[in-house]
Motif scaffolding. Structure first.
Motif, PDB file in Angstrom:
ATOM      1  N   LEU A  83      38.537  -5.387   2.950  1.00  0.00           N
ATOM      2  CA  LEU A  83      37.382  -6.215   2.633  1.00  0.00           C
ATOM      3  C   LEU A  83      36.854  -5.788   1.274  1.00  0.00           C
ATOM      4  O   LEU A  83      36.575  -4.604   1.060  1.00  0.00           O
ATOM      5  CB  LEU A  83      36.306  -6.004   3.712  1.00  0.00           C
ATOM      6  N   LEU A  84      36.775  -6.743   0.321  1.00  0.00           N
ATOM      7  CA  LEU A  84      36.179  -6.434  -0.968  1.00  0.00           C
ATOM      8  C   LEU A  84      34.675  -6.410  -0.765  1.00  0.00           C
ATOM      9  O   LEU A  84      34.110  -7.398  -0.268  1.00  0.00           O
ATOM     10  CB  LEU A  84      36.568  -7.492  -2.000  1.00  0.00           C
ATOM     11  N   SER A  85      34.052  -5.314  -1.118  1.00  0.00           N
ATOM     12  CA  SER A  85      32.638  -5.158  -0.814  1.00  0.00           C
ATOM     13  C   SER A  85      32.007  -4.115  -1.714  1.00  0.00           C
ATOM     14  O   SER A  85      32.611  -3.071  -1.975  1.00  0.00           O
ATOM     15  CB  SER A  85      32.514  -4.715   0.656  1.00  0.00           C
ATOM     16  N   PRO A  86      30.760  -4.375  -2.173  1.00  0.00           N
ATOM     17  CA  PRO A  86      30.118  -3.359  -3.018  1.00  0.00           C
ATOM     18  C   PRO A  86      29.835  -2.069  -2.253  1.00  0.00           C
ATOM     19  O   PRO A  86      29.543  -1.042  -2.848  1.00  0.00           O
ATOM     20  CB  PRO A  86      28.821  -4.034  -3.484  1.00  0.00           C
ATOM     21  N   GLN A  87      29.936  -2.129  -0.922  1.00  0.00           N
ATOM     22  CA  GLN A  87      29.686  -0.912  -0.126  1.00  0.00           C
ATOM     23  C   GLN A  87      30.937  -0.058   0.036  1.00  0.00           C
ATOM     24  O   GLN A  87      30.901   1.000   0.657  1.00  0.00           O
ATOM     25  CB  GLN A  87      29.203  -1.293   1.278  1.00  0.00           C
ATOM     26  N   CYS A 109      37.801 -11.946   0.685  1.00  0.00           N
ATOM     27  CA  CYS A 109      36.780 -12.083  -0.364  1.00  0.00           C
ATOM     28  C   CYS A 109      35.490 -12.616   0.255  1.00  0.00           C
ATOM     29  O   CYS A 109      35.496 -13.684   0.863  1.00  0.00           O
ATOM     30  CB  CYS A 109      37.231 -13.079  -1.427  1.00  0.00           C
ATOM     31  N   GLY A 110      34.416 -11.877   0.068  1.00  0.00           N
ATOM     32  CA  GLY A 110      33.125 -12.341   0.564  1.00  0.00           C
ATOM     33  C   GLY A 110      32.463 -13.272  -0.437  1.00  0.00           C
ATOM     34  O   GLY A 110      32.928 -13.452  -1.565  1.00  0.00           O
ATOM     35  N   HIS A 111      31.372 -13.883   0.010  1.00  0.00           N
ATOM     36  CA  HIS A 111      30.565 -14.727  -0.872  1.00  0.00           C
ATOM     37  C   HIS A 111      29.151 -14.785  -0.343  1.00  0.00           C
ATOM     38  O   HIS A 111      28.840 -14.176   0.663  1.00  0.00           O
ATOM     39  CB  HIS A 111      31.154 -16.141  -0.966  1.00  0.00           C
ATOM     40  N   TYR A 112      28.292 -15.540  -1.006  1.00  0.00           N
ATOM     41  CA  TYR A 112      26.882 -15.693  -0.605  1.00  0.00           C
ATOM     42  C   TYR A 112      26.207 -14.327  -0.528  1.00  0.00           C
ATOM     43  O   TYR A 112      26.505 -13.443  -1.299  1.00  0.00           O
ATOM     44  CB  TYR A 112      26.771 -16.450   0.722  1.00  0.00           C
ATOM     45  N   GLU A 113      25.340 -14.147   0.484  1.00  0.00           N
ATOM     46  CA  GLU A 113      24.649 -12.860   0.629  1.00  0.00           C
ATOM     47  C   GLU A 113      25.582 -11.780   1.169  1.00  0.00           C
ATOM     48  O   GLU A 113      25.261 -10.609   1.226  1.00  0.00           O
ATOM     49  CB  GLU A 113      23.459 -13.002   1.571  1.00  0.00           C
ATOM     50  N   GLY A 114      26.746 -12.196   1.647  1.00  0.00           N
ATOM     51  CA  GLY A 114      27.674 -11.217   2.208  1.00  0.00           C
ATOM     52  C   GLY A 114      28.349 -11.756   3.457  1.00  0.00           C
ATOM     53  O   GLY A 114      28.382 -12.965   3.692  1.00  0.00           O
ATOM     54  N   ILE A 128      36.787  -1.904  -0.117  1.00  0.00           N
ATOM     55  CA  ILE A 128      36.983  -1.460  -1.505  1.00  0.00           C
ATOM     56  C   ILE A 128      35.964  -2.147  -2.410  1.00  0.00           C
ATOM     57  O   ILE A 128      35.774  -3.362  -2.335  1.00  0.00           O
ATOM     58  CB  ILE A 128      38.409  -1.814  -2.012  1.00  0.00           C
ATOM     59  N   SER A 129      35.340  -1.328  -3.266  1.00  0.00           N
ATOM     60  CA  SER A 129      34.413  -1.849  -4.274  1.00  0.00           C
ATOM     61  C   SER A 129      35.067  -1.657  -5.639  1.00  0.00           C
ATOM     62  O   SER A 129      35.843  -0.724  -5.827  1.00  0.00           O
ATOM     63  CB  SER A 129      33.115  -1.039  -4.208  1.00  0.00           C
ATOM     64  N   ILE A 130      34.770  -2.533  -6.600  1.00  0.00           N
ATOM     65  CA  ILE A 130      35.318  -2.283  -7.934  1.00  0.00           C
ATOM     66  C   ILE A 130      34.262  -1.662  -8.859  1.00  0.00           C
ATOM     67  O   ILE A 130      34.516  -1.464 -10.039  1.00  0.00           O
ATOM     68  CB  ILE A 130      35.960  -3.532  -8.578  1.00  0.00           C
ATOM     69  N   GLY A 131      33.117  -1.317  -8.329  1.00  0.00           N
ATOM     70  CA  GLY A 131      32.119  -0.642  -9.168  1.00  0.00           C
ATOM     71  C   GLY A 131      30.723  -0.876  -8.621  1.00  0.00           C
ATOM     72  O   GLY A 131      30.506  -1.756  -7.782  1.00  0.00           O
ATOM     73  N   ASP A 132      29.790  -0.111  -9.145  1.00  0.00           N
ATOM     74  CA  ASP A 132      28.428  -0.166  -8.621  1.00  0.00           C
ATOM     75  C   ASP A 132      27.625  -1.275  -9.279  1.00  0.00           C
ATOM     76  O   ASP A 132      26.702  -1.013 -10.061  1.00  0.00           O
ATOM     77  CB  ASP A 132      27.745   1.194  -8.824  1.00  0.00           C
ATOM     78  N   TYR A 133      28.006  -2.485  -9.021  1.00  0.00           N
ATOM     79  CA  TYR A 133      27.279  -3.661  -9.492  1.00  0.00           C
ATOM     80  C   TYR A 133      27.652  -4.793  -8.540  1.00  0.00           C
ATOM     81  O   TYR A 133      28.632  -4.709  -7.822  1.00  0.00           O
ATOM     82  CB  TYR A 133      27.659  -4.021 -10.936  1.00  0.00           C
ATOM     83  N   ILE A 134      26.846  -5.858  -8.560  1.00  0.00           N
ATOM     84  CA  ILE A 134      27.072  -6.940  -7.597  1.00  0.00           C
ATOM     85  C   ILE A 134      27.607  -8.178  -8.311  1.00  0.00           C
ATOM     86  O   ILE A 134      26.995  -8.675  -9.249  1.00  0.00           O
ATOM     87  CB  ILE A 134      25.752  -7.326  -6.871  1.00  0.00           C
ATOM     88  N   LEU A 135      28.724  -8.657  -7.833  1.00  0.00           N
ATOM     89  CA  LEU A 135      29.307  -9.911  -8.333  1.00  0.00           C
ATOM     90  C   LEU A 135      28.968 -11.014  -7.346  1.00  0.00           C
ATOM     91  O   LEU A 135      28.542 -10.750  -6.224  1.00  0.00           O
ATOM     92  CB  LEU A 135      30.823  -9.753  -8.445  1.00  0.00           C
ATOM     93  N   THR A 136      29.223 -12.269  -7.758  1.00  0.00           N
ATOM     94  CA  THR A 136      28.870 -13.368  -6.854  1.00  0.00           C
ATOM     95  C   THR A 136      29.862 -13.500  -5.702  1.00  0.00           C
ATOM     96  O   THR A 136      29.554 -14.070  -4.670  1.00  0.00           O
ATOM     97  CB  THR A 136      28.828 -14.719  -7.609  1.00  0.00           C
ATOM     98  N   GLY A 137      31.075 -12.993  -5.895  1.00  0.00           N
ATOM     99  CA  GLY A 137      32.074 -13.136  -4.828  1.00  0.00           C
ATOM    100  C   GLY A 137      33.157 -12.086  -4.934  1.00  0.00           C
ATOM    101  O   GLY A 137      33.253 -11.364  -5.941  1.00  0.00           O
ATOM    102  N   GLY A 138      34.001 -12.020  -3.910  1.00  0.00           N
ATOM    103  CA  GLY A 138      35.065 -11.013  -3.864  1.00  0.00           C
ATOM    104  C   GLY A 138      36.329 -11.424  -4.601  1.00  0.00           C
ATOM    105  O   GLY A 138      37.314 -10.683  -4.614  1.00  0.00           O
ATOM    106  N   GLU A 139      36.330 -12.628  -5.234  1.00  0.00           N
ATOM    107  CA  GLU A 139      37.561 -13.099  -5.893  1.00  0.00           C
ATOM    108  C   GLU A 139      37.934 -12.237  -7.099  1.00  0.00           C
ATOM    109  O   GLU A 139      39.077 -11.814  -7.223  1.00  0.00           O
ATOM    110  CB  GLU A 139      37.413 -14.576  -6.306  1.00  0.00           C
ATOM    111  N   LEU A 140      36.961 -11.991  -7.990  1.00  0.00           N
ATOM    112  CA  LEU A 140      37.282 -11.147  -9.156  1.00  0.00           C
ATOM    113  C   LEU A 140      37.682  -9.739  -8.714  1.00  0.00           C
ATOM    114  O   LEU A 140      38.686  -9.209  -9.194  1.00  0.00           O
ATOM    115  CB  LEU A 140      36.122 -11.134 -10.156  1.00  0.00           C
ATOM    116  N   PRO A 141      36.945  -9.125  -7.788  1.00  0.00           N
ATOM    117  CA  PRO A 141      37.405  -7.813  -7.294  1.00  0.00           C
ATOM    118  C   PRO A 141      38.822  -7.852  -6.716  1.00  0.00           C
ATOM    119  O   PRO A 141      39.616  -6.952  -6.958  1.00  0.00           O
ATOM    120  CB  PRO A 141      36.378  -7.462  -6.214  1.00  0.00           C
ATOM    121  N   ALA A 142      39.171  -8.920  -5.997  1.00  0.00           N
ATOM    122  CA  ALA A 142      40.531  -9.004  -5.437  1.00  0.00           C
ATOM    123  C   ALA A 142      41.558  -9.077  -6.561  1.00  0.00           C
ATOM    124  O   ALA A 142      42.609  -8.433  -6.511  1.00  0.00           O
ATOM    125  CB  ALA A 142      40.646 -10.241  -4.523  1.00  0.00           C
TER     126      ALA A 142
END
Ligand SMILES: C[S@@+](CC[C@H](N)C(=O)[O-])C[C@H]1O[C@@H](n2cnc3c(N)ncnc32)[C@H](O)[C@@H]1O
Length: 232
Positions: A83-87, A109-114, A128-142
């Motif tokens: 799961l792509l997630s900022p956590q 890939c998540g979206h919305y509030e989560g 998995i997170s790609i860094g300590d910031y919030i993107l609008t969705g999990g597509e770029l992290p994927a």
């Protein structure tokens, strides 16, 4: 061959990246197969709804669990579900190496509030997170994850040596690289690189790598034997 399945509500976001450059070549060489799945294809209502309001109130929408479980269950077994997630654990080269050895990955890939917490707790093997910031969705992290692990699959990069000394190998950043011209507007390439003496070049590169790491990312050198080398 590695297989990666990506579950998303924005399947079109992937084509421009996956069909270019090294990722495209890796697929053509059968090193990896990537499949993009539209989460809405796994819904069972006529509006193909994937989100809903959060229980307990609060802003935004949350992704419902049913279609995500259904999509993953259709793609299993024997896969690692991410799961792509900022956590999540922050992606680094070590994690990318470990994942590049997996036979089958499913990326959600998540979206919305989560995403509904039950996906995190009962479905995902890893976050998995790609860094300590919030993107609008999990597509770029994927995409980031896929890009960095595909180049680690043996045989994907044309030049076998390209992986020999890269930033983060042995906790060092990469040494400075130069190419032609040897003198550009008076800015000269270090002499040692033109000397043809491979032993000296190796030594110089190692020293530069340690200096650069000391200067830019001393945290990488914590507890490392290279610390003694003078900063430059
Ligand atoms: C707007 S974010 C949700 C953030 C959530 N409300 C929170 O505070 O943790 C929507 C989705 O984008 C993805 N996402 C956002 N930032 C990310 C990051 N740094 N790393 C990985 N995925 C991320 C996740 O899939 C997440 O479910």
């Amino acid at each position: 061959m590695m297989r990666i399945d990506i579950i998303t509500i924005f399947p079109k976001m992937f084509a421009p990246i996956l069909n270019e450059s090294i990722i495209k070549r890796a697929q053509n060489k059968n090193k990896v197969k990537i499949y993009i799945h539209n989460l809405r294809d796994y819904t069972q209502d006529k509006h193909r709804k994937v989100d809903d309001r959060p229980f307990g109130g609060g802003s935004g929408m949350v992704m419902r669990p049913e279609s995500i479980f259904r999509a993953v269950e259709a793609l299993k077994p024997k896969s690692k579900i991410i799961l792509l997630s900022p956590q999540g654990k922050r992606l680094n080269q070590k994690i990318a190496k470990r994942l590049s050895g997996c036979k089958h990955l499913i990326l959600i890939c998540g979206h919305y509030e989560g995403i509904d917490e039950r996906v995190r707790r009962y479905l995902a093997d890893e976050e998995i997170s790609i860094g300590d910031y919030i993107l609008t969705g999990g597509e770029l992290p994927a995409i980031v994850l896929v890009d960095c692990l595909i180049r680690l699959i043996p045989g994907v990069l044309g030049d076998k040596n390209s992986l020999n000394f890269e930033s983060f190998e042995g906790n060092l950043l990469e040494y400075p690289q130069y190419t032609r011209p040897a003198n550009f507007r008076g800015m000269k390439v270090p002499k040692v690189l033109l000397s043809g003496n491979h032993k000296k070049i190796q030594e110089w590169r190692k020293q530069e790598a340690v200096k650069i790491t000391n200067r830019k990312r001393p945290d990488l050198l914590k507890g490392c034997i290279y610390r003694g080398v003078k900063n430059g």
